[in-house]
Scaffold this active site. Structure first.
Site, PDB file in Angstrom:
ATOM      1  CB  CYS A   2      -0.940   0.110   1.183  1.00  0.00           C
ATOM      2  SG  CYS A   2      -2.078  -1.262   1.315  1.00  0.00           S
ATOM      3  NE  ARG A  27       4.593   1.640  -0.081  1.00  0.00           N
ATOM      4  CZ  ARG A  27       5.572   1.299   0.746  1.00  0.00           C
ATOM      5  NH1 ARG A  27       6.816   1.440   0.369  1.00  0.00           N
ATOM      6  NH2 ARG A  27       5.312   0.835   1.930  1.00  0.00           N
ATOM      7  CD1 TRP A  74      -0.406  -6.510  -3.009  1.00  0.00           C
ATOM      8  CD2 TRP A  74      -0.632  -6.995  -0.835  1.00  0.00           C
ATOM      9  NE1 TRP A  74      -0.154  -7.851  -2.844  1.00  0.00           N
ATOM     10  CE2 TRP A  74      -0.297  -8.184  -1.523  1.00  0.00           C
ATOM     11  CE3 TRP A  74      -0.840  -7.062   0.535  1.00  0.00           C
ATOM     12  CZ2 TRP A  74      -0.141  -9.398  -0.887  1.00  0.00           C
ATOM     13  CZ3 TRP A  74      -0.692  -8.278   1.181  1.00  0.00           C
ATOM     14  CH2 TRP A  74      -0.347  -9.437   0.471  1.00  0.00           C
ATOM     15  CG  ASN A 100       1.581   0.696   4.232  1.00  0.00           C
ATOM     16  OD1 ASN A 100       1.340  -0.496   4.111  1.00  0.00           O
ATOM     17  ND2 ASN A 100       2.811   1.192   4.201  1.00  0.00           N
ATOM     18  N   GLY A 101      -0.718  -1.078   6.301  1.00  0.00           N
ATOM     19  CA  GLY A 101      -0.343  -1.936   7.422  1.00  0.00           C
ATOM     20  C   GLY A 101      -1.505  -2.823   7.837  1.00  0.00           C
ATOM     21  CD  GLU A 483      16.701 -13.659  -7.719  1.00  0.00           C
ATOM     22  OE1 GLU A 483      16.157 -14.082  -6.696  1.00  0.00           O
ATOM     23  OE2 GLU A 483      16.340 -12.627  -8.304  1.00  0.00           O
ATOM     24  CE  LYS A 487      13.229 -11.896  -9.965  1.00  0.00           C
ATOM     25  NZ  LYS A 487      14.029 -11.611  -8.800  1.00  0.00           N
ATOM     26  CD  GLU A 490       9.287 -11.952  -8.612  1.00  0.00           C
ATOM     27  OE1 GLU A 490       8.633 -11.378  -7.739  1.00  0.00           O
ATOM     28  OE2 GLU A 490      10.523 -11.870  -8.691  1.00  0.00           O
ATOM     29  CG  HIS A 506      18.692 -37.744  -3.045  1.00  0.00           C
ATOM     30  ND1 HIS A 506      19.107 -38.960  -2.566  1.00  0.00           N
ATOM     31  CD2 HIS A 506      19.799 -37.125  -3.517  1.00  0.00           C
ATOM     32  CE1 HIS A 506      20.423 -39.063  -2.715  1.00  0.00           C
ATOM     33  NE2 HIS A 506      20.866 -37.965  -3.296  1.00  0.00           N
ATOM     34  CE  LYS A 601      11.206  -3.334  -6.356  1.00  0.00           C
ATOM     35  NZ  LYS A 601      11.900  -4.463  -6.982  1.00  0.00           N
TER      36      LYS A 601
HETATM   37  O1  M6R Z   1      12.983  -4.874  -0.466  1.00  0.00           O
HETATM   38  P1  M6R Z   1      13.485  -6.221  -0.101  1.00  0.00           P
HETATM   39  O2  M6R Z   1      14.742  -6.587  -0.824  1.00  0.00           O
HETATM   40  O3  M6R Z   1      13.632  -6.436   1.369  1.00  0.00           O
HETATM   41  O4  M6R Z   1      12.371  -7.220  -0.608  1.00  0.00           O
HETATM   42  C1  M6R Z   1      12.443  -8.587  -0.345  1.00  0.00           C
HETATM   43  C2  M6R Z   1      11.537  -9.372  -1.266  1.00  0.00           C
HETATM   44  O5  M6R Z   1      10.207  -9.023  -1.071  1.00  0.00           O
HETATM   45  C3  M6R Z   1      11.892  -9.164  -2.739  1.00  0.00           C
HETATM   46  O6  M6R Z   1      13.228  -9.449  -2.982  1.00  0.00           O
HETATM   47  C4  M6R Z   1      11.019 -10.042  -3.643  1.00  0.00           C
HETATM   48  O7  M6R Z   1      11.319 -11.388  -3.433  1.00  0.00           O
HETATM   49  C5  M6R Z   1      11.220  -9.662  -5.105  1.00  0.00           C
HETATM   50  N1  M6R Z   1      10.023  -9.105  -5.617  1.00  0.00           N
HETATM   51  C6  M6R Z   1      11.538 -10.797  -5.989  1.00  0.00           C
HETATM   52  O8  M6R Z   1      11.762 -10.381  -7.276  1.00  0.00           O
END
Ligand code: M6R
Length: 606
Positions: A2, A27, A74, A100-101, A483, A487, A490, A506, A601
């Site tokens: 948010c 956000r 959000w 926000n929260g 990682e 990517k 998501e 395994h 984000k």
């Molecule tokens: O702002 P941060 O690096 O603490 O965020 C952590 C994760 O939310 C962030 O890396 C998230 O996994 C990414 N959107 C992945 O691409």
């Protein structure tokens, strides 16, 4: 999660709110709204489900004002529809609130004080605004006293950033925060609040921090900060040196592609910022002195930042020879492992606002353990609250999928590991020419982003149809596999997993079917042969195998060849094709690459 904006004292209110919300859309983007008051008797509340563009389309020319608040959401409580969008308002339409929260005890508050009130939404936020109204109307309190009473009733484990407006004091924003980020922006003749500096940067570069459990009253020419016990506080302002246009997409179709392309420049900037002409790291000695006293480094992060930590751990162990473990912040916060006698904590966070990581930092500070935050956002919460900060200098990262922040985090870890190792007089660190290696990385990244067309072809051929995909590797290649898989899943919604290639036999190999893509990452001499054998085992069961291999380990049929760099920092290159494969798979499916479903984000709720 948010985004909040507010402004008071200007007839540009509506455009400032909309511009700020657009900059905060990363956000959360499931609904948005504004409340504006013209201070001459007219006010407007406009809310829409969906993106800010829907809200913008609903604005008519008469919607103008001298003060207002806005929100991009959000959803945490209630589905993302117009009724649940913020601002939420009191039954008598006097009070308007953006939040926000998460208010953990909202049900108890509702039950205890508001059983006679008819609610219009399912949000925790509406409880707060109705409660303020209740205390003002039923208990004859003024707005400030009512809000303070509500703030005291909110449980400590709740998180909030609030901006409240009272129709009867239309030039005043009542603002408070706990755990969620919020800043005051000082304009010329008017003042603002926003979830981050970027949301206000078109108007000002002068800001004021708000601390948890303060009540801040923002008026056009005045900002007052008080504790909950009415004690007035003085706060200096600070400036942020950032080009507001740095957050523009330019000619790119999506931020993610722009941010992938920016990586060579980020590497060069880090060399400039942290390495002297002779290649010697320029790192604060106090930080190195505290780190060298530690008997164990604990790296804490979430998502992509956690993955960058996995690489960092190997770098610290190799170059500084200090045992290092890596922890997912949401786990560490509630299942703390047995710690060493002299721990040192490293927080990795692009945003510097991730609630799970902050929860750990609060605990670290309570125990007076030393800490470092490595972040992209100067003066962010994690930066302010840690003992030390190192910045990523990556420029704003807007796409939800993190790319340049990951590579910047790994590069800063490499520089710090080298600095610490040299400080400790270790030979491995002295021999590691990090400046030269990062220069090679920058050139290598450039070559990779310049060969986008080939990577796009691979994505469309191999990844556009399958439901599942696997990235595999060993050691650092396994870290990158995690990682790479994140990517892909998501932003393209392909169910992708990263595996230690030796683990396939395994259990996981049972999932391999005809044409399942299995992508091997091969950058480590010691394990290259083993990973290739594991790939063959999947091919024998029908997998469509692809390889991302360093030049010195490459074979004729490899799909993507990476320029050579020191194997310890190969993740800086092997991740780039994985970022591009994810990007083009998402693009090929016609998805919104920058704003994948269900995500935001900055994850500021636990
Ligand atoms: O702002 P941060 O690096 O603490 O965020 C952590 C994760 O939310 C962030 O890396 C998230 O996994 C990414 N959107 C992945 O691409």
């Amino acid at each position: 999660m948010c985004g909040i904006v507010g402004v008071t004292g200007t007839n540009k209110t509506v455009s400032i709110l909309i511009d700020g919300l657009k900059r905060l859309e990363y956000r959360g983007y499931d609904s948005a709204g504004i409340y504006v008051n013209d201070q001459a008797g007219k006010d407007f509340l406009i809310k829409r489900a969906g993106r800010i563009t829907n809200l913008e389309a609903a604005l008519t020319p008469e919607v103008q004002g001298m003060a207002g608040i806005g929100h991009t959401r959000w959803a945490t409580h209630g589905e993302p529809n117009q009724a649940n969008a913020h601002p939420q308002y009191s039954a008598d339409k006097r009070f308007y609130l953006v939040h926000n929260g998460v208010i953990e005890n909202y049900k108890d508050l509702k039950e205890e004080y508001l059983s006679d009130v008819k609610f219009k939404s399912q949000t925790d936020t509406e409880v707060i605004v109705q409660l303020v109204d209740k205390f003002v109307t039923a208990y004859d309190m003024d707005t400030k006293a009512a809000l303070l009473k509500v703030l005291r009733l909110i449980s400590r484990d709740s998180s909030y950033a609030f901006a409240l407006m009272d129709k009867e004091q239309p030039d005043t924003l009542y603002v408070a925060k706990n755990k969620s980020p919020l800043l005051v922006g000082i304009g010329k003749g008017y003042n603002m609040v926003g979830s981050d500096a970027l949301s206000m940067l078109n108007e000002t570069n002068e800001f004021m921090e708000i601390e948890d459990h303060e009540l801040v009253i923002v008026q056009p020419d005045h900002v007052t900060i008080e504790s909950f016990d009415n004690e007035e506080k003085h706060r200096d302002t600070f400036t942020v040196d950032m080009d507001p246009n740095a957050a523009d997409k330019g000619a790119y179709p999506f931020y993610m592609l722009k941010e992938i392309d920016e990586q060579p420049a980020v590497m060069r900037r880090l060399v400039q910022e942290y390495l002297g002409a002779n290649g010697k790291p320029q790192i604060d000695e106090k930080l190195l002195a505290q780190m060298q006293e530690a008997d164990h480094l604990y790296i804490v992060g979430a998502g992509t930042s956690y993955h960058a930590g996995l690489v960092g751990a190997r770098l610290f162990e190799r170059f500084a020879q200090i045992p290092t473990s890596v922890h997912i912040s949401s786990e560490f916060a509630y299942e703390q492992p047995l710690l060493s006698k002299k721990p040192f904590f490293i927080f990795l966070s692009q945003s510097g606002e991730t609630a799970d990581s902050r929860e750990v930092l609060v605990h670290v500070n309570e125990n007076k353990w030393p800490s470092l935050t490595i972040t992209n956002v100067d003066k962010s919460t994690l930066s302010r609250e840690a003992t030390h900060t190192l910045l990523l200098y990556a420029g704003p990262e807007i796409a939800v999928a993190s790319t340049k922040a990951y590579t910047a985090q790994v590069a800063v870890e490499a520089i710090l590991a080298k600095a610490l190792g040299e400080y400790l007089g270790l030979e491995a660190a002295q021999k590691f020419d990090v400046k030269d290696e990062l220069a090679k990385v920058a050139n290598g990244m450039q070559a990779l982003v310049d060969s986008k067309d080939e990577i796009e072809a691979i994505a469309s051929h191999a990844l556009s149809k399958p439901r599942n995909a696997f990235y595999i590797g060993r050691g650092l290649d396994w870290s990158v596999s995690l990682e790479a898989a994140l990517k892909l899943k998501e932003i393209s919604y392909v169910q992708a997993e990263g595996f230690a290639s030796g683990e396939l036999k395994h259990g996981t190999i049972a999932l391999i079917e005809k044409n399942t893509p299995v992508i091997g990452i091969i950058t480590q001499s010691r394990t290259a042969g083993l990973t290739r054998s594991n790939l063959e085992e999947t091919a024998a069961r029908g997998a469509n195998i692809l390889t991302i291999a360093s030049r010195h380990l490459a074979k004729e049929d490899d799909s993507i060849i990476l320029p050579d760099v020191d194997e310890m920092i190969s993740p800086l290159l092997s991740v780039v094709p994985a970022q591009l494969l994810a990007y083009y798979t998402s693009l090929g499916k016609g998805l919104d690459v920058d704003k994948p479903r269900n995500l935001a984000k900055s994850v500021t709720v636990q």
